[in-house]
Design an enzyme around this catalytic site. Structure first.
Site, PDB file in Angstrom:
ATOM      1  N   HIS A  88     -11.298   7.068   5.373  1.00  0.00           N
ATOM      2  CA  HIS A  88     -11.544   6.407   4.102  1.00  0.00           C
ATOM      3  C   HIS A  88     -11.082   4.962   4.131  1.00  0.00           C
ATOM      4  CE1 HIS A  88      -7.372   7.750   3.875  1.00  0.00           C
ATOM      5  NE2 HIS A  88      -7.161   6.842   2.930  1.00  0.00           N
TER       6      HIS A  88
ATOM      7  N   ASP B  53      -9.042   2.552   1.388  1.00  0.00           N
ATOM      8  CA  ASP B  53      -8.210   2.864   0.228  1.00  0.00           C
ATOM      9  C   ASP B  53      -8.871   2.467  -1.091  1.00  0.00           C
ATOM     10  OD1 ASP B  53      -6.141   4.061   1.612  1.00  0.00           O
ATOM     11  OD2 ASP B  53      -5.080   2.170   1.942  1.00  0.00           O
TER      12      ASP B  53
ATOM     13  N   HIS C  46      -9.550   4.427   7.905  1.00  0.00           N
ATOM     14  CA  HIS C  46      -8.393   5.009   8.569  1.00  0.00           C
ATOM     15  C   HIS C  46      -8.216   6.463   8.166  1.00  0.00           C
ATOM     16  CE1 HIS C  46      -6.839   3.604   4.675  1.00  0.00           C
ATOM     17  NE2 HIS C  46      -5.917   4.554   4.778  1.00  0.00           N
TER      18      HIS C  46
ATOM     19  N   ARG D  37       3.866   2.908   0.305  1.00  0.00           N
ATOM     20  CA  ARG D  37       2.755   1.970   0.466  1.00  0.00           C
ATOM     21  C   ARG D  37       2.540   1.170  -0.801  1.00  0.00           C
ATOM     22  NH1 ARG D  37      -2.963   4.596   0.791  1.00  0.00           N
ATOM     23  NH2 ARG D  37      -3.238   3.729  -1.296  1.00  0.00           N
TER      24      ARG D  37
END
Length: 363
Positions: free
Chosen positions: A145, A147, A294, A309
């Site tokens: 995907h 993000d 990723h 994150r």
């Protein structure tokens, strides 16, 4: 009114008051890294070692403390990430939540995730902890995907630091959207350039229905071009992904499925597009979501891992027909590499010939 559910300073479930947190998400008002020094002199003045994992994607830098970047270095780093797709750093122990947020805000407004658990004090910091239930990371084999591509202004950069890593496993893999586009045949490139796709947060909607959890904001659906121009590099990239892209617009369902399955297979199966990173404690990865995909590798059970994150909201995705490609930009670099190799080989041959000649004379 449902109470906020907090565990170890991590907000797991929203109260009525917190359901508007993610509604403040907005778009970037400038393009970080655009116009930076193309040689990135300020950044590399502090770099003690550079490791390019592959020719076209993935670079590890040593000698840099992300908490100590100057403004100029920050801009040049943004440009490097856009070019290389993902850049890694080791030993960033001083990048606490405050510095993590400050680093992200250099490049744009920070995204508040509508569902994933976050720090109680810093809602922009999401927590990826394998102990949380339900899991806050969809680590499955098909989780390639970009993000939050379901947002109207999806992520430009993501900055992920792992505070705890498993003794084995738990790597992350990135795939190069630039190279994927470049390898498509011209007729397929032409077809995709005229299409848009709907990106949906369906995966999170399903989770809210099954768990009864409240979201921190609206779960959006957004329409984006299938081929996207990166505003920093000016290169074209494929911009669909298996997790969030629901359908190609303006074609039949069968055609939509064919296109998405084909592109998804290329993302997941073309090893030459991919780069893999093995985490250490306090490692940091920063990647460009506009041009990479990723996935985490779900191979670390029964070990645990925990990462944090921040995600930088970017511009509304666009396609510029005049934009270039990584392949074209790479031509000059490839020629320089070949020339350097040929010069080294010629020098080595000359030195060998000289030694042979000297031995003959000596005899």
């Amino acid at each position: 009114m449902a109470p906020t559910v907090v565990e170890n300073n991590i907000v797991l479930s929203a109260s009525e008051k917190e359901t508007t947190l993610a509604d403040r998400n907005t778009h970037a008002t400038r393009v970080a890294g655009k116009g930076a020094d193309p040689e990135e002199k300020a950044l590399f003045a502090s770099v003690t070692k550079r490791i390019d994992y592959t020719p076209k994607i993935g670079t590890e830098l040593h000698g840099i403390k992300l908490s100590q970047l100057t403004e100029q270095q920050g801009e040049e780093l943004a440009a490097l990430i856009a070019e290389r797709g993902v850049v890694w750093f080791r030993d960033q122990d001083d990048l606490d939540y405050k510095e993590h947020v400050r680093l992200g805000k250099r490049w744009g407004p920070l995204h508040v995730h509508p569902l994933v658990p976050h720090s109680q004090d810093n809602p922009e910091v999401i927590v990826l902890d394998s102990r949380l239930s339900p899991p806050s990371r969809f680590n499955t084999n098909d989780s390639w995907h970009s993000d939050v591509s379901f947002e109207p202004a999806p992520a430009s950069f993501s900055i992920l630091k792992f505070e705890e890593i498993p003794e084995a496993g738990g790597d992350t893999i990135w795939s190069n959207g630039y190279e994927l586009y470049d390898d498509l045949s011209p007729p397929i490139q032409h077809l995709l350039q005229g299409l848009t796709a709907t990106h949906s947060s369906d995966i999170f909607k399903i989770l809210t229905q099954s768990s009864g959890r409240k979201t921190f904001g609206k779960l959006n659906d957004s329409e984006h071009p299938v081929i996207r121009t990166n505003p920093v590099t000016g290169w074209k990239s494929v911009y669909t992904n298996p997790v969030f892209t629901r359908e190609i617009n303006g074609v039949t369902p069968a055609e939509s499925k064919w296109i998405l399955d084909y592109l998804g297979d290329l993302i997941a199966k073309k090893l030459q597009y991919q780069v893999r990173f093995h985490w250490e404690k306090n490692s940091v990865a920063i990647w460009d979501n506009r041009s990479t995909f990723h996935t985490g590798v779900p191979d670390f059970r029964p070990y645990q891992r925990r990462g944090v994150r921040v995600t930088v909201s970017g511009e509304k995705p666009f396609y510029d027909p005049q934009s270039g490609t990584q392949a074209k930009a790479w031509e000059a670099t490839a020629k320089a590499i070949v020339a350097k190799q040929e010069a080294a080989e010629a020098k080595a041959k000359a030195e060998t010939d000289a030694k042979v000649a000297a031995s003959v004379v000596g005899a």
